[in-house]
Design a protein around this motif. Sequence first.
Motif, PDB file in Angstrom:
ATOM      1  N   LEU A   3       0.866  -1.165   0.000  1.00 34.67           N
ATOM      2  CA  LEU A   3       0.000   0.000   0.000  1.00 34.67           C
ATOM      3  C   LEU A   3       0.913   1.228   0.000  1.00 34.67           C
ATOM      4  CD1 LEU A   3      -3.185   0.537   2.075  1.00 34.67           C
ATOM      5  CD2 LEU A   3      -1.542   2.377   1.809  1.00 34.67           C
ATOM      6  N   TYR A   4       0.876   1.988  -1.088  1.00 30.99           N
ATOM      7  CA  TYR A   4       1.658   3.213  -1.213  1.00 30.99           C
ATOM      8  C   TYR A   4       0.797   4.385  -0.754  1.00 30.99           C
ATOM      9  CZ  TYR A   4       4.586   0.413  -4.358  1.00 30.99           C
ATOM     10  OH  TYR A   4       5.390  -0.554  -4.904  1.00 30.99           O
ATOM     11  N   GLY A   5       1.308   5.180   0.163  1.00 29.89           N
ATOM     12  CA  GLY A   5       0.558   6.325   0.649  1.00 29.89           C
ATOM     13  C   GLY A   5       1.419   7.177   1.558  1.00 29.89           C
ATOM     14  N   ILE A   6       0.759   7.973   2.391  1.00 32.32           N
ATOM     15  CA  ILE A   6       1.480   8.743   3.397  1.00 32.32           C
ATOM     16  C   ILE A   6       0.836   8.478   4.757  1.00 32.32           C
ATOM     17  CG2 ILE A   6       2.362  10.515   1.834  1.00 32.32           C
ATOM     18  CD1 ILE A   6       0.141  12.373   2.768  1.00 32.32           C
ATOM     19  N   SER A   7       1.642   8.552   5.789  1.00 35.73           N
ATOM     20  CA  SER A   7       1.192   8.156   7.123  1.00 35.73           C
ATOM     21  C   SER A   7       0.098   9.055   7.686  1.00 35.73           C
ATOM     22  CB  SER A   7       2.375   8.113   8.082  1.00 35.73           C
ATOM     23  OG  SER A   7       2.983   9.388   8.169  1.00 35.73           O
ATOM     24  N   ALA A  33       8.411   9.356   3.363  1.00 35.35           N
ATOM     25  CA  ALA A  33       9.605   8.909   4.084  1.00 35.35           C
ATOM     26  C   ALA A  33      10.570   8.144   3.171  1.00 35.35           C
ATOM     27  CB  ALA A  33       9.204   8.023   5.258  1.00 35.35           C
ATOM     28  N   THR A  34      10.013   7.361   2.263  1.00 32.96           N
ATOM     29  CA  THR A  34      10.812   6.581   1.311  1.00 32.96           C
ATOM     30  C   THR A  34      10.287   6.897  -0.082  1.00 32.96           C
ATOM     31  OG1 THR A  34      10.966   4.818   2.967  1.00 32.96           O
ATOM     32  CG2 THR A  34      11.647   4.268   0.723  1.00 32.96           C
ATOM     33  N   PRO A  35      10.848   7.918  -0.731  1.00 32.62           N
ATOM     34  CA  PRO A  35      10.325   8.343  -2.034  1.00 32.62           C
ATOM     35  C   PRO A  35      10.314   7.227  -3.074  1.00 32.62           C
ATOM     36  CG  PRO A  35      11.861   9.960  -1.157  1.00 32.62           C
ATOM     37  CD  PRO A  35      11.956   8.746  -0.272  1.00 32.62           C
ATOM     38  N   LEU A  36       9.372   7.326  -3.983  1.00 29.70           N
ATOM     39  CA  LEU A  36       9.263   6.375  -5.082  1.00 29.70           C
ATOM     40  C   LEU A  36      10.461   6.514  -6.011  1.00 29.70           C
ATOM     41  CD1 LEU A  36       5.525   7.090  -5.911  1.00 29.70           C
ATOM     42  CD2 LEU A  36       6.397   4.996  -4.877  1.00 29.70           C
ATOM     43  N   GLU A  40       9.247   3.017 -10.204  1.00 31.85           N
ATOM     44  CA  GLU A  40       7.959   2.867  -9.519  1.00 31.85           C
ATOM     45  C   GLU A  40       6.961   3.915 -10.014  1.00 31.85           C
ATOM     46  OE1 GLU A  40       9.197   1.015  -5.206  1.00 31.85           O
ATOM     47  OE2 GLU A  40       9.608   3.143  -5.573  1.00 31.85           O
ATOM     48  N   ILE A  41       7.421   5.145 -10.174  1.00 31.64           N
ATOM     49  CA  ILE A  41       6.543   6.196 -10.700  1.00 31.64           C
ATOM     50  C   ILE A  41       6.073   5.832 -12.098  1.00 31.64           C
ATOM     51  CG2 ILE A  41       6.451   8.603 -11.472  1.00 31.64           C
ATOM     52  CD1 ILE A  41       8.441   9.240  -9.162  1.00 31.64           C
ATOM     53  N   ASP A  42       7.006   5.367 -12.943  1.00 36.12           N
ATOM     54  CA  ASP A  42       6.640   4.966 -14.305  1.00 36.12           C
ATOM     55  C   ASP A  42       5.583   3.865 -14.300  1.00 36.12           C
ATOM     56  OD1 ASP A  42       8.415   6.810 -15.334  1.00 36.12           O
ATOM     57  OD2 ASP A  42       9.971   5.328 -15.812  1.00 36.12           O
ATOM     58  N   LYS A  43       5.734   2.885 -13.415  1.00 40.59           N
ATOM     59  CA  LYS A  43       4.783   1.774 -13.349  1.00 40.59           C
ATOM     60  C   LYS A  43       3.400   2.266 -12.920  1.00 40.59           C
ATOM     61  CE  LYS A  43       3.468  -2.500 -13.438  1.00 40.59           C
ATOM     62  NZ  LYS A  43       3.102  -3.069 -14.717  1.00 40.59           N
ATOM     63  N   ILE A  44       3.352   3.134 -11.917  1.00 42.28           N
ATOM     64  CA  ILE A  44       2.078   3.659 -11.436  1.00 42.28           C
ATOM     65  C   ILE A  44       1.394   4.479 -12.526  1.00 42.28           C
ATOM     66  CG2 ILE A  44       1.047   5.310  -9.802  1.00 42.28           C
ATOM     67  CD1 ILE A  44       3.162   4.222  -7.744  1.00 42.28           C
ATOM     68  N   ALA A  77       7.253  12.950  -9.306  1.00 41.08           N
ATOM     69  CA  ALA A  77       8.667  13.010  -8.920  1.00 41.08           C
ATOM     70  C   ALA A  77       8.969  14.298  -8.167  1.00 41.08           C
ATOM     71  CB  ALA A  77       9.554  12.885 -10.154  1.00 41.08           C
ATOM     72  N   ALA A  78       8.373  15.407  -8.605  1.00 44.45           N
ATOM     73  CA  ALA A  78       8.616  16.704  -7.972  1.00 44.45           C
ATOM     74  C   ALA A  78       7.985  16.779  -6.584  1.00 44.45           C
ATOM     75  CB  ALA A  78       8.087  17.833  -8.854  1.00 44.45           C
ATOM     76  N   GLN A  79       6.802  16.208  -6.452  1.00 43.43           N
ATOM     77  CA  GLN A  79       6.069  16.277  -5.181  1.00 43.43           C
ATOM     78  C   GLN A  79       5.238  15.004  -5.024  1.00 43.43           C
ATOM     79  OE1 GLN A  79       5.661  16.975  -1.950  1.00 43.43           O
ATOM     80  NE2 GLN A  79       6.142  19.067  -2.571  1.00 43.43           N
ATOM     81  N   PRO A  80       5.810  13.963  -4.398  1.00 42.93           N
ATOM     82  CA  PRO A  80       5.132  12.661  -4.302  1.00 42.93           C
ATOM     83  C   PRO A  80       3.731  12.712  -3.695  1.00 42.93           C
ATOM     84  CG  PRO A  80       7.400  12.480  -3.557  1.00 42.93           C
ATOM     85  CD  PRO A  80       7.131  13.938  -3.773  1.00 42.93           C
ATOM     86  N   THR A  81       3.468  13.684  -2.823  1.00 40.55           N
ATOM     87  CA  THR A  81       2.157  13.727  -2.174  1.00 40.55           C
ATOM     88  C   THR A  81       1.039  14.140  -3.121  1.00 40.55           C
ATOM     89  OG1 THR A  81       2.564  15.976  -1.376  1.00 40.55           O
ATOM     90  CG2 THR A  81       3.121  14.153   0.112  1.00 40.55           C
TER      91      THR A  81
END
Length: 108
Positions: A3-7, A33-36, A40-44, A77-81
């Motif tokens: 599950l990719y997300g933010i806490s 905390a652990t950037p993609l 991983e970004i390409d796959k998503i 990539a610039a802003q994962p959130t």
Amino acid sequence: MILYGISTCDTCKRALKTLEAAGKDVTFRDIRATPLTGAEIDKIVHEFGSKAVNTQSTTYRSFNDFLKASDPEAQIAAQPTVMKRPVIQDGDRWYLGWDSATEAALTS
């Protein structure tokens, strides 16, 4: 299952709690905390296209015009959130967001 997300995301917390209660083995990946990675970004983005970016978020609205016009990979990539959350990888299957259909597919 990952599950990719933010806490701090209530939807991510709800999804994680529901999946764990259903007995699923879930790895939570805090993308802040652990950037993609680029892969991983390409796959998503390959899986969801521009829907991977939450254009209603305050993060997206704070982007300058250049970044708003950029491709989804560059935005994440610039802003994962800015990524719509959660993104759930269950083997070869991917899910975007948390709704009743996703919950049913993953808990039954």
